[in-house]
Design an enzyme around this catalytic site. Sequence first.
Site, PDB file in Angstrom:
ATOM      1  N   ASP A   1       0.658  -0.926   0.138  1.00  0.00           N
ATOM      2  CA  ASP A   1       0.531  -0.016   0.396  1.00  0.00           C
ATOM      3  C   ASP A   1       1.315   1.189  -0.431  1.00  0.00           C
ATOM      4  OD1 ASP A   1      -2.238   2.224   0.330  1.00  0.00           O
ATOM      5  OD2 ASP A   1      -1.926   1.886   2.728  1.00  0.00           O
TER       6      ASP A   1
ATOM      7  N   ASP B   1       0.029   5.203   1.103  1.00  0.00           N
ATOM      8  CA  ASP B   1       0.352   6.326   1.828  1.00  0.00           C
ATOM      9  C   ASP B   1      -0.478   5.135   3.655  1.00  0.00           C
ATOM     10  OD1 ASP B   1      -0.857   8.938   1.150  1.00  0.00           O
ATOM     11  OD2 ASP B   1      -1.986   6.951  -0.235  1.00  0.00           O
TER      12      ASP B   1
END
Length: 223
Positions: free
Chosen positions: A15, A17
Site C-alpha cells: 500500500d 499512504d
Amino acid sequence: MSGAVFAGVRAVLFDLDGTLIDSAPDLGAAAEQMRLARGLAPLGVASYRAAAGMGARGILGVAFGVTPEQPEFAALRDEFLDRYEACIHDSTEVFDGVQPLVDALRARGLRWGVVTNKHERFTRLIAARMPLFASSSCLVSGDTTAHLKPHPASLLEACRRLGLSPAECIYVGDDERDVVAGHAAGMRTVAALYGYLGPGAQALQWGAQAVIERPMQCLDLLA
C-alpha cells in the site's frame, strides 16, 4: 513482529499512504487551509493523522464532520483535492526503513510494487518526485481498475503486470481493507502497525498472516 515465514515469494506489493510514505502532514495541511479560508480555528495537522488512510473521506470528516452522503461533500472534496495537489510535496516523506527494505528486496532478486486506492492524478506526482519509486516494478492506482480495495481487482492487475500469480506475491498494508483485498486476491498479507491505524483499529484481528512494527521486519518474513 509476529507471523509465519513466507516461501516462494517473488514480489512484495505495498500500500502507499501509511505503508511506504507518510503523506499525513500534507493531507492535513490541505484541510487546515480550508478551515482557515472559512474563518475556522486550526485543528493542528496531527489531528488528521489517524484518518489519513481514508483519503478525502477521512480528512474531511475530521475537518468538517461531513460524510460522503451529505450534499456539501462533493464540493468540499473537490476543493480539498485541488489544495492537496498544490502542497503534495511540501512535507511528505518516505517512512524510515522503507528505502533500505526496498534495496534489500532488490538485492535478493525480488521485485516490488505499489497498489493503492490513491488516484493516478496524485500517485503520478509522487512517483515522479520521490526517488524511491524509480525501482518499482508496478504502480497500480485507485482508478487503474474499476474497483477500489477491499475489492481485489487492483491487486490482480498488479499480478498481471508482473507476470506472477497471487501466490507468488505478498501484500503489505496498514488498513484492514488491504488485508481483505489481499486475501480475496489469493495473496498472503502483512499488516503494518506503524501506519495510519484509525481509532479503535484492531490490526491483530484483521486476519493477516503476519504483522510488522517496522518496515525492515518484512525481510524476516521471507524464506
